[in-house]
Write an enzyme that holds these catalytic residues in place. Sequence first.
Site, PDB file in Angstrom:
ATOM      1  N   TYR A 130      61.316 -50.562  52.412  1.00 62.32           N
ATOM      2  CA  TYR A 130      61.178 -49.487  51.428  1.00 62.32           C
ATOM      3  C   TYR A 130      60.553 -48.277  52.131  1.00 62.32           C
ATOM      4  O   TYR A 130      59.731 -48.433  53.038  1.00 62.32           O
ATOM      5  CB  TYR A 130      60.296 -49.981  50.275  1.00 62.32           C
ATOM      6  CG  TYR A 130      60.198 -49.051  49.112  1.00 62.32           C
ATOM      7  CD1 TYR A 130      61.225 -48.973  48.163  1.00 62.32           C
ATOM      8  CD2 TYR A 130      59.071 -48.257  48.933  1.00 62.32           C
ATOM      9  CE1 TYR A 130      61.127 -48.109  47.079  1.00 62.32           C
ATOM     10  CE2 TYR A 130      58.970 -47.395  47.847  1.00 62.32           C
ATOM     11  CZ  TYR A 130      60.005 -47.320  46.923  1.00 62.32           C
ATOM     12  OH  TYR A 130      59.900 -46.458  45.859  1.00 62.32           O
ATOM     13  N   THR A 169      58.183 -46.219  51.964  1.00 63.09           N
ATOM     14  CA  THR A 169      56.754 -46.022  52.199  1.00 63.09           C
ATOM     15  C   THR A 169      56.116 -47.104  53.068  1.00 63.09           C
ATOM     16  O   THR A 169      54.921 -47.023  53.367  1.00 63.09           O
ATOM     17  CB  THR A 169      55.995 -45.973  50.857  1.00 63.09           C
ATOM     18  OG1 THR A 169      56.210 -47.206  50.148  1.00 63.09           O
ATOM     19  CG2 THR A 169      56.459 -44.805  50.016  1.00 63.09           C
ATOM     20  N   LYS A 170      56.883 -48.120  53.475  1.00 57.39           N
ATOM     21  CA  LYS A 170      56.310 -49.197  54.282  1.00 57.39           C
ATOM     22  C   LYS A 170      55.947 -48.701  55.689  1.00 57.39           C
ATOM     23  O   LYS A 170      56.378 -47.635  56.125  1.00 57.39           O
ATOM     24  CB  LYS A 170      57.296 -50.363  54.398  1.00 57.39           C
ATOM     25  CG  LYS A 170      57.742 -50.945  53.069  1.00 57.39           C
ATOM     26  CD  LYS A 170      56.605 -51.488  52.244  1.00 57.39           C
ATOM     27  CE  LYS A 170      57.123 -52.191  50.997  1.00 57.39           C
ATOM     28  NZ  LYS A 170      56.052 -52.615  50.076  1.00 57.39           N
ATOM     29  N   ASN A 171      55.187 -49.505  56.413  1.00 54.45           N
ATOM     30  CA  ASN A 171      54.835 -49.125  57.790  1.00 54.45           C
ATOM     31  C   ASN A 171      56.088 -48.879  58.624  1.00 54.45           C
ATOM     32  O   ASN A 171      56.113 -47.988  59.473  1.00 54.45           O
ATOM     33  CB  ASN A 171      53.986 -50.208  58.440  1.00 54.45           C
ATOM     34  CG  ASN A 171      52.601 -50.307  57.834  1.00 54.45           C
ATOM     35  OD1 ASN A 171      52.445 -50.295  56.617  1.00 54.45           O
ATOM     36  ND2 ASN A 171      51.580 -50.396  58.672  1.00 54.45           N
TER      37      ASN A 171
END
Length: 366
Positions: free
Chosen positions: A184, A186-188
């Site tokens: 997704y 916004t993940k790292n």
Amino acid sequence: MKIPQCAPGRFYGAHSAEMEEAIRKVFAGGWYILGNEVRAFEEEFAAWCGCAGAVGVANGTDALELALRALRLPEKSRVAVPALTASATGMAVLRAGLTPVLVDLDQYRTMSVVSLREAFRFFADIRAVVPVHLYGQMAALDEIIPAAAEYGAAVVEDCAQAHGAQLHGRRAGVFGVFGSFSFYPTKNLGAVGDGGLVTCADAACCSELEALRQYGWSERFDSSEFGLNSRLDELQAAILRVKLPHLDKDNEKRRFLAARYTAGLTGLPLELPLERPQSRMVFHQYVIGCECREELRKFLADRGIGTAVHYPKSLAEQQAFAAASRTELPETERLLPRILSLPMYPELTEEEADFVIEAIREFFGA
């Protein structure tokens, strides 16, 4: 100053040429599903992670569902999950035809081994355990895996918030039978849309997942079992290949910012994140605990600082999981009204982080 809580578009600003070239190659190649980019990314991620293999899928929820399906558990078998996690964790269990058992958290905000053992004593048919590496913090796998083994349960790691997190020098996703990842935005490690991946303990597991992600095909157009349509597309894989080489550096920036937050907020009436011994947290979120959360959140919003609550309700409070079994959840219930996520992403500047710190100190009159 306007500081969003998350800002996935900032990576593009720094790496636009690489990303646009990767996209151009996909369009020019004319192959958009399960092609060379997906295969290359699967190989590169497996090598980076240190696992036997990896299988790209459409999103993180599918990744966990497919991993659970691949365990071949009896229908309605119980699966232990932490009560405080994204609803996607519990939803993947339900979609796999299994029954969640909700367990409490430890002081590091991950699955409590004490609560897990209590669940095993009460529910003899727990066949799998899904520790969630919440906020980028590794769960206590060195205790969870032996506990699960005592009761004949498999471990599937939910690594959606822990790309690159480590325990005893090993990365998240290599401890259990499977590890599930989300990409997704916004993940790292985030795509520019949805994406997911399952890491596998051996090559046979990978082959099984490759069939399950595509209609249960044993060969093209021949479904030998119930599968999904869940494929990581070429465009997302190409973008993830650009971003993966930057991930370790970006995680170090997150750790630097977290240390800056901790130094600036120590001494205030807040609960600050604790890092598990022998682990390396990657701070997908920097989550504080505050007795007056809503007042602080409004104060920060008035100064242009975005915050978020991950998560406002435990699984135990959501109607979709009303039939789930549960242990006592005192730590989960204590945390829920307190947790607040501050701005956290590698492109956050030191000036912005200091502005957040100064605003919080002003709120407390410090």
